[in-house]
Design a protein around this motif. Structure first.
Motif, PDB file in Angstrom:
ATOM      1  N   LEU A   1       0.848  -1.192   0.000  1.00  0.00           N
ATOM      2  CA  LEU A   1       0.000   0.000   0.000  1.00  0.00           C
ATOM      3  C   LEU A   1       0.879   1.237   0.000  1.00  0.00           C
ATOM      4  N   ASP A   2       0.755   2.041  -1.050  1.00  0.00           N
ATOM      5  CA  ASP A   2       1.562   3.268  -1.094  1.00  0.00           C
ATOM      6  C   ASP A   2       0.928   4.342  -0.219  1.00  0.00           C
ATOM      7  N   ILE A   3       1.686   5.379   0.047  1.00  0.00           N
ATOM      8  CA  ILE A   3       1.259   6.430   0.983  1.00  0.00           C
ATOM      9  C   ILE A   3      -0.016   7.119   0.511  1.00  0.00           C
ATOM     10  N   ASP A   4      -0.066   7.533  -0.752  1.00  0.00           N
ATOM     11  CA  ASP A   4      -1.234   8.280  -1.247  1.00  0.00           C
ATOM     12  C   ASP A   4      -2.511   7.454  -1.164  1.00  0.00           C
ATOM     13  N   THR A   5      -2.404   6.181  -1.529  1.00  0.00           N
ATOM     14  CA  THR A   5      -3.586   5.314  -1.460  1.00  0.00           C
ATOM     15  C   THR A   5      -4.031   5.107  -0.013  1.00  0.00           C
ATOM     16  N   GLY A   6      -3.070   4.899   0.874  1.00  0.00           N
ATOM     17  CA  GLY A   6      -3.412   4.702   2.282  1.00  0.00           C
ATOM     18  C   GLY A   6      -4.084   5.918   2.890  1.00  0.00           C
ATOM     19  N   LEU A   7      -3.580   7.112   2.589  1.00  0.00           N
ATOM     20  CA  LEU A   7      -4.187   8.332   3.120  1.00  0.00           C
ATOM     21  C   LEU A   7      -5.579   8.562   2.523  1.00  0.00           C
ATOM     22  N   ALA A   8      -5.733   8.220   1.246  1.00  0.00           N
ATOM     23  CA  ALA A   8      -7.054   8.354   0.617  1.00  0.00           C
ATOM     24  C   ALA A   8      -8.061   7.423   1.282  1.00  0.00           C
ATOM     25  N   ILE A   9      -7.626   6.225   1.651  1.00  0.00           N
ATOM     26  CA  ILE A   9      -8.518   5.282   2.339  1.00  0.00           C
ATOM     27  C   ILE A   9      -8.949   5.852   3.685  1.00  0.00           C
ATOM     28  N   TYR A  10      -8.007   6.392   4.445  1.00  0.00           N
ATOM     29  CA  TYR A  10      -8.344   7.001   5.731  1.00  0.00           C
ATOM     30  C   TYR A  10      -9.331   8.155   5.545  1.00  0.00           C
ATOM     31  N   HIS A  11      -9.046   8.992   4.558  1.00  0.00           N
ATOM     32  CA  HIS A  11      -9.906  10.157   4.296  1.00  0.00           C
ATOM     33  C   HIS A  11     -11.329   9.726   3.978  1.00  0.00           C
ATOM     34  N   ASN A  12     -11.463   8.780   3.052  1.00  0.00           N
ATOM     35  CA  ASN A  12     -12.792   8.352   2.627  1.00  0.00           C
ATOM     36  C   ASN A  12     -13.512   7.568   3.720  1.00  0.00           C
ATOM     37  N   ALA A  13     -12.768   6.777   4.493  1.00  0.00           N
ATOM     38  CA  ALA A  13     -13.388   6.005   5.573  1.00  0.00           C
ATOM     39  C   ALA A  13     -13.911   6.917   6.671  1.00  0.00           C
ATOM     40  N   TYR A  14     -13.177   7.981   6.962  1.00  0.00           N
ATOM     41  CA  TYR A  14     -13.615   8.931   7.990  1.00  0.00           C
ATOM     42  C   TYR A  14     -14.918   9.597   7.570  1.00  0.00           C
ATOM     43  N   LEU A  15     -14.964  10.065   6.337  1.00  0.00           N
ATOM     44  CA  LEU A  15     -16.183  10.703   5.843  1.00  0.00           C
ATOM     45  C   LEU A  15     -17.342   9.710   5.821  1.00  0.00           C
ATOM     46  N   SER A  16     -17.081   8.496   5.390  1.00  0.00           N
ATOM     47  CA  SER A  16     -18.137   7.479   5.335  1.00  0.00           C
ATOM     48  C   SER A  16     -18.707   7.200   6.717  1.00  0.00           C
ATOM     49  N   ARG A  17     -17.850   7.171   7.727  1.00  0.00           N
ATOM     50  CA  ARG A  17     -18.321   6.933   9.089  1.00  0.00           C
ATOM     51  C   ARG A  17     -19.210   8.067   9.573  1.00  0.00           C
ATOM     52  N   LEU A  18     -18.834   9.301   9.274  1.00  0.00           N
ATOM     53  CA  LEU A  18     -19.666  10.430   9.674  1.00  0.00           C
ATOM     54  C   LEU A  18     -21.032  10.382   8.982  1.00  0.00           C
ATOM     55  N   LEU A  19     -21.044  10.062   7.704  1.00  0.00           N
ATOM     56  CA  LEU A  19     -22.311   9.986   6.973  1.00  0.00           C
ATOM     57  C   LEU A  19     -23.172   8.843   7.505  1.00  0.00           C
ATOM     58  N   GLU A  20     -22.535   7.760   7.911  1.00  0.00           N
ATOM     59  CA  GLU A  20     -23.272   6.633   8.488  1.00  0.00           C
ATOM     60  C   GLU A  20     -23.972   7.050   9.782  1.00  0.00           C
ATOM     61  N   VAL A  21     -23.288   7.822  10.611  1.00  0.00           N
ATOM     62  CA  VAL A  21     -23.882   8.312  11.863  1.00  0.00           C
ATOM     63  C   VAL A  21     -25.078   9.205  11.567  1.00  0.00           C
ATOM     64  N   LEU A  22     -24.941  10.092  10.606  1.00  0.00           N
ATOM     65  CA  LEU A  22     -26.046  10.999  10.272  1.00  0.00           C
ATOM     66  C   LEU A  22     -27.228  10.244   9.677  1.00  0.00           C
ATOM     67  N   ARG A  23     -26.970   9.229   8.869  1.00  0.00           N
ATOM     68  CA  ARG A  23     -28.071   8.412   8.347  1.00  0.00           C
ATOM     69  C   ARG A  23     -28.828   7.719   9.477  1.00  0.00           C
ATOM     70  N   HIS A  24     -28.084   7.286  10.485  1.00  0.00           N
ATOM     71  CA  HIS A  24     -28.714   6.622  11.628  1.00  0.00           C
ATOM     72  C   HIS A  24     -29.536   7.611  12.458  1.00  0.00           C
ATOM     73  N   ASP A  25     -28.967   8.783  12.723  1.00  0.00           N
ATOM     74  CA  ASP A  25     -29.648   9.763  13.579  1.00  0.00           C
ATOM     75  C   ASP A  25     -30.787  10.477  12.869  1.00  0.00           C
ATOM     76  N   PHE A  26     -30.724  10.574  11.544  1.00  0.00           N
ATOM     77  CA  PHE A  26     -31.732  11.308  10.773  1.00  0.00           C
ATOM     78  C   PHE A  26     -32.273  10.406   9.662  1.00  0.00           C
ATOM     79  N   GLY A  27     -32.726   9.234  10.061  1.00  0.00           N
ATOM     80  CA  GLY A  27     -33.228   8.265   9.098  1.00  0.00           C
ATOM     81  C   GLY A  27     -34.442   8.744   8.319  1.00  0.00           C
ATOM     82  N   ALA A  28     -35.287   9.562   8.953  1.00  0.00           N
ATOM     83  CA  ALA A  28     -36.478  10.053   8.248  1.00  0.00           C
ATOM     84  C   ALA A  28     -36.102  11.089   7.188  1.00  0.00           C
TER      85      ALA A  28
END
Length: 261
Positions: A35-62
């Motif tokens: 895993l090269d540095i750029d790919t690894g950092l991109a994974i962290y970046h996208n995973a962090y955002l995905s986790r935040l969106l998952e929380v908002l989907r749960h809290d604001f399901g309607a």
């Protein structure tokens, strides 16, 4: 680079709008054999955002149910860019979401959507609120007759009040039932909705205007029981004490009240 500087740089990368890392920050890291540095950092970046969106989907399901996947994701991503998570617990991530909807969307769309988000956030607040010292039916039964006229109450800590101008409760219920979207429309008149936790379960109920008037009088204005009866006498005449007792019993049975100190 000091540890604190590196941590701040990593935070800035996670919060940036692009998964491409700053070259100076990337240069401080070592890649791995697979895993090269750029790919690894991109994974962290996208995973962090995905986790935040998952929380908002749960809290604001309607809200998610109303907007659909793409529009909700767009709104939620704009929200976390505007109001990054600032608390160690993701439980508080959606605190400003109703306000952001008003800021971000045109009034015609934001008003009903923000109200729906407020309703959903009320459930979060109710679920996490302290228990308090609830009045029970046994407490009322043991109340001496001479104490009834001066009895004053307040809302339990978990109780949330929301004045609904739109059919937000119906939309929320449809999202839970996974039924067809009922459409959004204004209520005439507006309705007070209560959300609260009792015996570790969240409940909700819409109040008719007369009951809402009586409850607000006691818990906000500070009426005593005798003052409640006097106010209700205008409408219910000699039946005012019976109506007052009926509502008071319902509120106590529902777990809405504490005795005012």
């Amino acid at each position: 680079m000091r540890l604190t500087d590196w941590q701040l740089a990593f935070e800035q990368h996670l919060l940036s709008e692009t998964p491409v890392a700053n070259s100076g920050f990337a240069a401080t890291l070592l890649g791995g054999p697979t895993l090269d540095i750029d790919t690894g950092l991109a994974i962290y970046h996208n995973a962090y955002l995905s986790r935040l969106l998952e929380v908002l989907r749960h809290d604001f399901g309607a809200v998610w149910y109303w907007l659909g996947d793409d529009e909700f994701a767009s709104l939620a991503e704009a929200y976390v860019r505007r109001y990054p998570s600032a608390h160690y617990s993701l439980r508080w991530l959606g605190e400003r979401f109703p306000l952001f909807i008003v800021e971000h969307l045109v009034a015609e769309q934001s008003a009903p959507l923000a109200e729906l988000a407020q309703l959903e956030w009320a459930f979060t607040l109710a679920f996490d609120a302290p228990q308090g010292e609830l009045l029970g039916l046994n407490d009322m039964a043991q109340l001496p007759p001479e104490d009834w006229p001066g009895l004053q109450v307040t809302l339990a800590p978990s109780v949330q009040q929301l004045l609904c101008q739109f059919n937000s409760v119906s939309i929320w219920r449809a999202s839970k039932d996974e039924s067809d979207f009922p459409g959004s429309h204004m209520l005439t008149p507006a309705q007070t909705c209560l959300v609260w936790r009792h015996e570790n379960v969240c409940h909700y109920r819409s109040l008719e205007s007369a009951e809402a008037f009586a409850l607000v009088g006691m818990v906000t204005t500070g009426w005593s029981f005798s003052e409640l009866c006097a106010e209700l006498a205008v409408t219910y005449a000699e039946g005012a004490p019976l109506q007052a007792v009926t509502w008071l019993k319902q509120w106590v049975q529902d777990g809405l009240l504490e005795r005012r100190a």
